[in-house]
Design a protein around this motif. Structure first.
Motif, mmCIF file in Angstrom:
data_model
loop_
_atom_site.group_PDB
_atom_site.id
_atom_site.type_symbol
_atom_site.label_atom_id
_atom_site.label_comp_id
_atom_site.label_asym_id
_atom_site.label_seq_id
_atom_site.Cartn_x
_atom_site.Cartn_y
_atom_site.Cartn_z
ATOM 1 N N SER A 188 -4.249 -1.818 -13.665
ATOM 2 C CA SER A 188 -5.808 -1.454 -13.369
ATOM 3 C C SER A 188 -6.152 -2.442 -12.527
ATOM 4 O O SER A 188 -7.138 -1.396 -11.582
ATOM 5 C CB SER A 188 -6.780 -0.745 -14.691
ATOM 6 O OG SER A 188 -7.525 -2.408 -14.893
ATOM 7 N N ASN A 189 -6.468 -3.798 -12.268
ATOM 8 C CA ASN A 189 -6.578 -4.439 -11.095
ATOM 9 C C ASN A 189 -5.068 -3.868 -9.682
ATOM 10 O O ASN A 189 -4.420 -3.726 -9.549
ATOM 11 C CB ASN A 189 -6.424 -5.645 -11.147
ATOM 12 C CG ASN A 189 -6.455 -6.624 -10.279
ATOM 13 O OD1 ASN A 189 -6.540 -6.380 -8.750
ATOM 14 N ND2 ASN A 189 -6.821 -7.921 -10.509
ATOM 15 N N ASP A 190 -6.297 -3.242 -8.982
ATOM 16 C CA ASP A 190 -5.208 -2.690 -7.667
ATOM 17 C C ASP A 190 -4.015 -3.517 -7.046
ATOM 18 O O ASP A 190 -3.092 -3.214 -6.653
ATOM 19 C CB ASP A 190 -5.614 -2.294 -7.042
ATOM 20 C CG ASP A 190 -5.298 -1.136 -6.344
ATOM 21 O OD1 ASP A 190 -4.529 -0.131 -5.885
ATOM 22 O OD2 ASP A 190 -5.450 -0.394 -4.828
ATOM 23 N N GLU A 191 -4.951 -4.970 -7.071
ATOM 24 C CA GLU A 191 -3.843 -5.991 -6.454
ATOM 25 C C GLU A 191 -2.987 -6.404 -7.148
ATOM 26 O O GLU A 191 -1.448 -6.607 -6.746
ATOM 27 C CB GLU A 191 -4.857 -7.204 -6.186
ATOM 28 C CG GLU A 191 -6.118 -7.267 -5.420
ATOM 29 C CD GLU A 191 -6.611 -8.135 -5.289
ATOM 30 O OE1 GLU A 191 -6.651 -9.664 -6.020
ATOM 31 O OE2 GLU A 191 -7.021 -8.576 -4.085
ATOM 32 N N ARG A 217 3.896 2.154 -6.817
ATOM 33 C CA ARG A 217 4.103 1.770 -5.480
ATOM 34 C C ARG A 217 5.054 1.824 -4.976
ATOM 35 O O ARG A 217 5.811 1.306 -3.679
ATOM 36 C CB ARG A 217 2.436 1.694 -4.859
ATOM 37 C CG ARG A 217 2.667 0.758 -5.522
ATOM 38 C CD ARG A 217 1.085 0.164 -4.579
ATOM 39 N NE ARG A 217 0.729 -1.672 -5.414
ATOM 40 C CZ ARG A 217 -0.811 -1.588 -5.885
ATOM 41 N NH1 ARG A 217 -1.493 -1.039 -5.446
ATOM 42 N NH2 ARG A 217 -0.401 -3.180 -5.909
ATOM 43 N N VAL A 270 -2.186 7.484 -3.168
ATOM 44 C CA VAL A 270 -2.836 7.340 -4.706
ATOM 45 C C VAL A 270 -2.213 8.241 -5.455
ATOM 46 O O VAL A 270 -0.950 9.440 -4.710
ATOM 47 C CB VAL A 270 -3.978 6.879 -4.685
ATOM 48 C CG1 VAL A 270 -3.937 7.205 -6.206
ATOM 49 C CG2 VAL A 270 -4.948 6.386 -3.912
ATOM 50 N N LYS A 292 1.036 -1.280 -0.232
ATOM 51 C CA LYS A 292 0.051 0.186 -0.378
ATOM 52 C C LYS A 292 0.783 1.290 0.017
ATOM 53 O O LYS A 292 1.826 1.524 0.354
ATOM 54 C CB LYS A 292 -0.665 -0.233 0.804
ATOM 55 C CG LYS A 292 -1.350 -1.155 1.218
ATOM 56 C CD LYS A 292 -2.847 -0.454 0.103
ATOM 57 C CE LYS A 292 -3.881 -2.541 0.402
ATOM 58 N NZ LYS A 292 -4.578 -2.313 -1.024
ATOM 59 N N ASN A 332 3.468 -0.807 -11.208
ATOM 60 C CA ASN A 332 2.921 0.158 -10.365
ATOM 61 C C ASN A 332 3.930 0.903 -9.214
ATOM 62 O O ASN A 332 4.686 0.140 -8.902
ATOM 63 C CB ASN A 332 2.247 0.082 -9.729
ATOM 64 C CG ASN A 332 0.569 0.930 -8.092
ATOM 65 O OD1 ASN A 332 1.254 1.593 -8.381
ATOM 66 N ND2 ASN A 332 -0.485 0.020 -8.727
ATOM 67 N N ASN A 382 -3.110 9.792 -12.586
ATOM 68 C CA ASN A 382 -2.857 8.779 -13.826
ATOM 69 C C ASN A 382 -2.652 8.799 -14.685
ATOM 70 O O ASN A 382 -2.958 9.142 -15.889
ATOM 71 C CB ASN A 382 -4.498 8.658 -13.522
ATOM 72 C CG ASN A 382 -5.534 6.784 -13.549
ATOM 73 O OD1 ASN A 382 -4.448 6.076 -13.348
ATOM 74 N ND2 ASN A 382 -6.192 7.539 -14.596
ATOM 75 N N ARG A 400 1.689 7.201 -12.243
ATOM 76 C CA ARG A 400 1.044 5.697 -11.236
ATOM 77 C C ARG A 400 1.717 4.455 -11.780
ATOM 78 O O ARG A 400 2.063 3.313 -11.207
ATOM 79 C CB ARG A 400 -1.154 6.279 -11.940
ATOM 80 C CG ARG A 400 -0.888 4.680 -11.230
ATOM 81 C CD ARG A 400 -2.521 4.661 -11.521
ATOM 82 N NE ARG A 400 -3.398 5.077 -11.141
ATOM 83 C CZ ARG A 400 -4.226 6.065 -10.531
ATOM 84 N NH1 ARG A 400 -3.970 4.861 -8.652
ATOM 85 N NH2 ARG A 400 -4.222 6.857 -9.936
#
Length: 314
Positions: free
Chosen positions: A117-120, A176, A5, A2, A174, A9, A93
């Motif tokens: 785009s699947n946040d997992e 993150r 955000v 996590k 991603n 984008n 992103r």
């Protein structure tokens, strides 16, 4: 994993380039025609090129409808270039890597973004096909993965172990994963200039698995890897494995036991067995001996690194 955000984008398509201006026009033209469900920009990280990369990118950017950025990375090597690309893209992103000597297929970028785009999902990689200017008799299908060829089937799936790898010539992340600053490509496995080998992408892949990141294979995220004539040689494969063996010996556990010139004694017996097997295969199965010759040079590389370590320790 996590994190806040992303502010923008968008996805950055990163190209790490060293003296690859002759490849860039076709690649850039193919990228600007990609369909993408979110805004994207193209980032060229010039790793001390001596050709006309800077001027070529400037001319292309001036006429492009897609934002094209250029940065110069003075620290030589693919690891420093990739890490610079990450640092330049932290506000977005996602980031997708494609090499200068590759071409994306029609749904490449769209497929990467839809998967992420699947946040997992933390990371996605796809199919890599190779294009050879010639095909000598000794270049069997089982050697093509050493050019990066990758094919895990027609359906997407989650990657859970090292048996189904994805490589940094065709991968998207991603962002993150990188915002804490703790995760980057490992500079111990750097590859400089026109050198071969490296292994930083394999180490990154292993690290993501170790951290239980969500990795995906997406077959529609497909690219074509252009192999130059200079790499269609047996010496290329042998040198590649010698370098990999040296790095394995330097950075992985060094076995104990009796030493000869700083090298574990059992390695000499293994060396003799491997050399004998290469000779036998050369005459009895000439189509199969190259793999064993590559294993032999990997073994020699490990021996070389351990002998070098012994000298340093003294």
């Amino acid at each position: 994993m996590k994190s806040p955000v992303a502010e923008n984008n968008e996805i950055t398509v990163a190209i790490c380039s060293y003296n690859a201006a002759h490849y860039l026009p076709k690649l850039l033209e193919a990228l600007v025609t990609q369909n993408c469900p979110i805004p994207f920009n193209i980032l060229i990280v010039d790793n001390n090129s001596t050709d006309n990369t800077r001027a070529l990118v400037a001319d292309f950017a001036a006429a492009s409808r897609i934002p094209v950025r250029y940065v110069h990375e003075p620290e030589q090597g693919i690891v420093f270039a990739r890490n610079r690309a990450i640092n330049e893209s932290l506000a977005g992103r996602y980031i997708a890597f494609i090499d200068a000597d590759e071409l994306p297929e029609e749904k490449w970028l769209q497929s990467a973004v839809l998967s992420l785009s699947n946040d997992e999902v933390d990371c996605v990689g796809g199919r890599i096909n190779v294009s050879l200017s010639s095909r000598p008799h000794w270049l069997s299908d089982d050697l093509l993965p050493f050019y990066g060829q990758l094919e895990h089937g027609p359906h997407p799936f989650r990657i859970i172990d090292e048996s189904k790898p994805i490589w940094s010539g065709n991968v998207a992340y991603n962002m993150r994963l990188f915002r804490s600053g703790l995760l980057r490509f490992d500079n111990r496995y750097n590859r400089k200039g026109e050198g071969i080998g490296g292994g930083s992408d394999a180490v990154m892949f292993q690290q993501l698995l170790k951290n239980n990141c969500h990795l995906m294979y997406e077959p529609n995220m497909s690219i074509l890897h252009l192999i130059p004539e200079s790499k269609i040689k047996r010496s290329y494969f042998l040198k590649l494995h010698f370098i990999a063996g040296k790095k394995s010996g330097l950075y992985k556990a060094n076995p104990g036991g009796k030493r000869i010139f700083g090298i574990p004694g059992f390695m000499f017996l293994q060396l003799f067995k491997k050399f004998f097997r290469v000779i036998v295969l050369y005459f009895e199965q000439p189509h199969a001996y190259m793999r064993e010759a590559m294993n032999l040079t990997y073994h020699l590389g490990m021996m070389r690194s351990w002998a070098k370590l012994k000298l340093f320790l003294n």
